[in-house]
Design a protein around this motif. Structure first.
Motif, PDB file in Angstrom:
ATOM      1  N   ILE A 184       0.821  -1.214   0.000  1.00  0.00           N
ATOM      2  CA  ILE A 184       0.000   0.000   0.000  1.00  0.00           C
ATOM      3  C   ILE A 184       0.851   1.258   0.000  1.00  0.00           C
ATOM      4  O   ILE A 184       0.584   2.213  -0.745  1.00  0.00           O
ATOM      5  CB  ILE A 184      -0.947  -0.001   1.211  1.00  0.00           C
ATOM      6  N   THR A 185       1.889   1.293   0.834  1.00  0.00           N
ATOM      7  CA  THR A 185       2.630   2.552   1.065  1.00  0.00           C
ATOM      8  C   THR A 185       3.946   2.664   0.312  1.00  0.00           C
ATOM      9  O   THR A 185       4.495   3.756   0.207  1.00  0.00           O
ATOM     10  CB  THR A 185       2.925   2.724   2.566  1.00  0.00           C
ATOM     11  N   ARG A 186       4.486   1.544  -0.183  1.00  0.00           N
ATOM     12  CA  ARG A 186       5.777   1.524  -0.894  1.00  0.00           C
ATOM     13  C   ARG A 186       6.842   2.323  -0.138  1.00  0.00           C
ATOM     14  O   ARG A 186       7.320   3.359  -0.603  1.00  0.00           O
ATOM     15  CB  ARG A 186       5.600   2.081  -2.307  1.00  0.00           C
ATOM     16  N   PRO A 187       7.227   1.855   1.033  1.00  0.00           N
ATOM     17  CA  PRO A 187       8.158   2.610   1.871  1.00  0.00           C
ATOM     18  C   PRO A 187       9.534   2.804   1.263  1.00  0.00           C
ATOM     19  O   PRO A 187      10.285   3.687   1.690  1.00  0.00           O
ATOM     20  CB  PRO A 187       8.235   1.764   3.148  1.00  0.00           C
ATOM     21  N   TRP A 188       9.888   1.992   0.283  1.00  0.00           N
ATOM     22  CA  TRP A 188      11.201   2.136  -0.348  1.00  0.00           C
ATOM     23  C   TRP A 188      11.336   3.440  -1.132  1.00  0.00           C
ATOM     24  O   TRP A 188      12.442   3.807  -1.523  1.00  0.00           O
ATOM     25  CB  TRP A 188      11.465   0.934  -1.270  1.00  0.00           C
ATOM     26  N   THR A 189      10.220   4.132  -1.334  1.00  0.00           N
ATOM     27  CA  THR A 189      10.288   5.422  -2.040  1.00  0.00           C
ATOM     28  C   THR A 189      10.599   6.575  -1.079  1.00  0.00           C
ATOM     29  O   THR A 189      10.826   7.698  -1.526  1.00  0.00           O
ATOM     30  CB  THR A 189       8.959   5.711  -2.754  1.00  0.00           C
ATOM     31  N   LEU A 190      10.591   6.298   0.236  1.00  0.00           N
ATOM     32  CA  LEU A 190      10.860   7.341   1.219  1.00  0.00           C
ATOM     33  C   LEU A 190      12.348   7.688   1.271  1.00  0.00           C
ATOM     34  O   LEU A 190      13.206   6.808   1.100  1.00  0.00           O
ATOM     35  CB  LEU A 190      10.412   6.896   2.613  1.00  0.00           C
ATOM     36  N   ARG A 191      12.619   8.946   1.541  1.00  0.00           N
ATOM     37  CA  ARG A 191      13.993   9.377   1.802  1.00  0.00           C
ATOM     38  C   ARG A 191      14.101   9.621   3.306  1.00  0.00           C
ATOM     39  O   ARG A 191      13.541  10.578   3.826  1.00  0.00           O
ATOM     40  CB  ARG A 191      14.324  10.641   1.018  1.00  0.00           C
ATOM     41  N   ILE A 192      14.810   8.745   3.975  1.00  0.00           N
ATOM     42  CA  ILE A 192      14.872   8.775   5.433  1.00  0.00           C
ATOM     43  C   ILE A 192      16.267   9.190   5.887  1.00  0.00           C
ATOM     44  O   ILE A 192      17.270   8.595   5.455  1.00  0.00           O
ATOM     45  CB  ILE A 192      14.522   7.396   6.031  1.00  0.00           C
ATOM     46  N   GLU A 193      16.315  10.208   6.723  1.00  0.00           N
ATOM     47  CA  GLU A 193      17.598  10.653   7.251  1.00  0.00           C
ATOM     48  C   GLU A 193      18.164   9.623   8.215  1.00  0.00           C
ATOM     49  O   GLU A 193      17.417   8.920   8.904  1.00  0.00           O
ATOM     50  CB  GLU A 193      17.424  11.995   7.971  1.00  0.00           C
ATOM     51  N   ARG A 194      19.485   9.539   8.265  1.00  0.00           N
ATOM     52  CA  ARG A 194      20.144   8.564   9.123  1.00  0.00           C
ATOM     53  C   ARG A 194      19.752   8.752  10.582  1.00  0.00           C
ATOM     54  O   ARG A 194      19.617   7.782  11.331  1.00  0.00           O
ATOM     55  CB  ARG A 194      21.663   8.684   8.965  1.00  0.00           C
ATOM     56  N   SER A 195      19.524   9.983  10.983  1.00  0.00           N
ATOM     57  CA  SER A 195      19.183  10.268  12.379  1.00  0.00           C
ATOM     58  C   SER A 195      17.824   9.710  12.777  1.00  0.00           C
ATOM     59  O   SER A 195      17.519   9.571  13.970  1.00  0.00           O
ATOM     60  CB  SER A 195      19.215  11.779  12.630  1.00  0.00           C
ATOM     61  N   SER A 196      16.969   9.381  11.803  1.00  0.00           N
ATOM     62  CA  SER A 196      15.633   8.878  12.096  1.00  0.00           C
ATOM     63  C   SER A 196      15.624   7.376  12.374  1.00  0.00           C
ATOM     64  O   SER A 196      14.667   6.856  12.969  1.00  0.00           O
ATOM     65  CB  SER A 196      14.679   9.160  10.926  1.00  0.00           C
ATOM     66  N   TRP A 197      16.675   6.670  11.959  1.00  0.00           N
ATOM     67  CA  TRP A 197      16.652   5.214  12.059  1.00  0.00           C
ATOM     68  C   TRP A 197      16.617   4.678  13.490  1.00  0.00           C
ATOM     69  O   TRP A 197      15.889   3.712  13.765  1.00  0.00           O
ATOM     70  CB  TRP A 197      17.815   4.608  11.272  1.00  0.00           C
ATOM     71  N   PRO A 198      17.364   5.265  14.445  1.00  0.00           N
ATOM     72  CA  PRO A 198      17.241   4.760  15.822  1.00  0.00           C
ATOM     73  C   PRO A 198      15.810   4.844  16.354  1.00  0.00           C
ATOM     74  O   PRO A 198      15.333   3.919  17.027  1.00  0.00           O
ATOM     75  CB  PRO A 198      18.195   5.663  16.617  1.00  0.00           C
ATOM     76  N   ASN A 199      15.115   5.953  16.024  1.00  0.00           N
ATOM     77  CA  ASN A 199      13.727   6.093  16.462  1.00  0.00           C
ATOM     78  C   ASN A 199      12.826   5.083  15.756  1.00  0.00           C
ATOM     79  O   ASN A 199      11.914   4.511  16.380  1.00  0.00           O
ATOM     80  CB  ASN A 199      13.234   7.516  16.187  1.00  0.00           C
ATOM     81  N   LEU A 200      13.067   4.845  14.484  1.00  0.00           N
ATOM     82  CA  LEU A 200      12.272   3.869  13.741  1.00  0.00           C
ATOM     83  C   LEU A 200      12.470   2.457  14.296  1.00  0.00           C
ATOM     84  O   LEU A 200      11.512   1.683  14.405  1.00  0.00           O
ATOM     85  CB  LEU A 200      12.646   3.896  12.256  1.00  0.00           C
ATOM     86  N   LEU A 201      13.704   2.141  14.656  1.00  0.00           N
ATOM     87  CA  LEU A 201      13.990   0.819  15.197  1.00  0.00           C
ATOM     88  C   LEU A 201      13.301   0.617  16.550  1.00  0.00           C
ATOM     89  O   LEU A 201      12.742  -0.454  16.820  1.00  0.00           O
ATOM     90  CB  LEU A 201      15.500   0.615  15.327  1.00  0.00           C
ATOM     91  N   MET A 202      13.333   1.640  17.399  1.00  0.00           N
ATOM     92  CA  MET A 202      12.657   1.543  18.689  1.00  0.00           C
ATOM     93  C   MET A 202      11.138   1.490  18.501  1.00  0.00           C
ATOM     94  O   MET A 202      10.444   0.720  19.175  1.00  0.00           O
ATOM     95  CB  MET A 202      13.027   2.718  19.578  1.00  0.00           C
ATOM     96  N   TYR A 203      10.647   2.288  17.580  1.00  0.00           N
ATOM     97  CA  TYR A 203       9.214   2.312  17.266  1.00  0.00           C
ATOM     98  C   TYR A 203       8.751   0.923  16.812  1.00  0.00           C
ATOM     99  O   TYR A 203       7.767   0.369  17.330  1.00  0.00           O
ATOM    100  CB  TYR A 203       8.971   3.352  16.183  1.00  0.00           C
ATOM    101  N   GLY A 204       9.464   0.336  15.865  1.00  0.00           N
ATOM    102  CA  GLY A 204       9.109  -0.988  15.383  1.00  0.00           C
ATOM    103  C   GLY A 204       9.287  -2.057  16.447  1.00  0.00           C
ATOM    104  O   GLY A 204       8.478  -2.982  16.555  1.00  0.00           O
ATOM    105  N   GLY A 205      10.344  -1.908  17.242  1.00  0.00           N
ATOM    106  CA  GLY A 205      10.568  -2.866  18.319  1.00  0.00           C
ATOM    107  C   GLY A 205       9.419  -2.887  19.310  1.00  0.00           C
ATOM    108  O   GLY A 205       8.998  -3.961  19.772  1.00  0.00           O
ATOM    109  N   MET A 206       8.881  -1.718  19.629  1.00  0.00           N
ATOM    110  CA  MET A 206       7.758  -1.647  20.565  1.00  0.00           C
ATOM    111  C   MET A 206       6.480  -2.209  19.954  1.00  0.00           C
ATOM    112  O   MET A 206       5.660  -2.807  20.652  1.00  0.00           O
ATOM    113  CB  MET A 206       7.531  -0.198  21.023  1.00  0.00           C
ATOM    114  N   ILE A 207       6.295  -2.046  18.644  1.00  0.00           N
ATOM    115  CA  ILE A 207       5.132  -2.650  17.986  1.00  0.00           C
ATOM    116  C   ILE A 207       5.171  -4.166  18.162  1.00  0.00           C
ATOM    117  O   ILE A 207       4.182  -4.801  18.556  1.00  0.00           O
ATOM    118  CB  ILE A 207       5.101  -2.306  16.482  1.00  0.00           C
TER     119      ILE A 207
END
Length: 283
Positions: free
Chosen positions: A53-76
């Motif tokens: 649905i969202t095709r996340p591979w098209t996103l441009r994600i800054e390196r600084s966002s990855w620690p938050n994304l990892l914690m966010y996904g880990g909590m899910i």
């Protein structure tokens, strides 16, 4: 064209019903794959659907966002595992009532309103009533512990969700992929390759659609016109709706006192959200 407010409210409530019906249905397949297997199916299939649905591979994600994304996904992933483990030992209505104390605590601790003391008391009162079952004063301690840990995980999840919210639906998808990256292996380790039997995958797809895909799509629609505060008031009915779903689908019987406890916790959730709702209405 903006969604009609009444339809948005209906979508939000339909999302809530779908989510809790999905939770109750998930418990019906525990005999086949257990809570870890259900977790793997739900987050794994949901991750695949959201990727399409969202095709996340098209996103441009800054390196600084990855620690938050990892914690966010880990909590899910952790929330799912813990709450499904709780379902194994206690009724889902009680488990959800305990779990919502996580976001409720975050909401109450983030404000300095004196009136919040009232909602804290309502929540505590509700919790004290939950052990009063049909014939005795008891709740399975292991189940309660899992639900409490799920509540803590949900509270942490909220703090990281706010840090990745700028990524929108793509961020949600990446978080689900992170959750699946450890949730699915845990499920396979418990169930084995039986997890990939067609009939099991079909059941997992049903859980994923009811518990994640439909709520996600309905929430996206509802939040286009509903302020988050109003959305929060509607979601405060989660404990009661989950208890009804548990009774209707699983035959889980709760005492009158336990229903009163669930109602008190729902009132606490509504009360904690209501000031923001009033602010939105008068703005």
């Amino acid at each position: 064209m903006q969604p009609i407010p009444q339809l948005s409210m209906a979508a939000a409530f339909a999302s809530l019903i779908s989510l809790q019906v999905g939770a109750a249905f998930a418990k019906t397949i525990y005999p086949f794959v257990g809570p870890e297997g259900v977790t793997a199916l739900r987050i794994g299939i949901t991750a695949l659907i959201l990727c399409l649905i969202t095709r996340p591979w098209t996103l441009r994600i800054e390196r600084s966002s990855w620690p938050n994304l990892l914690m966010y996904g880990g909590m899910i992933g952790l929330m799912n595992i813990l709450i499904y483990r709780a379902f194994l030992h206690i009724p889902i209505g009680i488990a959800i009532s305990i779990e919502v104390l996580g976001p409720l605590s975050v909401s109450l601790l983030s404000t300095k309103r004196k009136s919040d003391v009232v909602w804290i008391m309502f929540a505590l009162f509700g919790v004290m009533l939950l052990p009063y079952g049909q014939s005795s004063f008891s709740l399975n301690a292991i189940g309660v512990l899992y639900a409490v840990l799920a509540a803590i995980s949900w509270g942490i999840y909220i703090s990281y969700a706010s840090k990745v919210s700028h990524l929108g639906a793509g961020g949600v998808c990446i978080g689900m992929v992170v959750a699946a990256s450890f949730g699915v292996p845990i499920g396979i380790s418990q169930v084995g390759l039986d997890l990939f039997k067609p009939e099991i995958l079909a059941l997992g797809l049903t859980v994923a659609i009811l518990s994640s895909t439909i709520p996600f799509l309905l929430d996206v629609y509802a939040l286009k016109s509903l302020p988050k505060s109003i959305f929060g008031v509607l979601m405060s009915a989660s404990p009661a709706v989950s208890a009804i779903a548990g009774w209707f689908i699983l035959g889980e019987q709760l005492s009158t006192v336990q229903w009163a406890g669930i109602f008190a916790i729902s009132i606490a959730c509504i009360g904690a959200t209501l000031p923001a709702y009033v602010s939105d209405k008068t703005a």
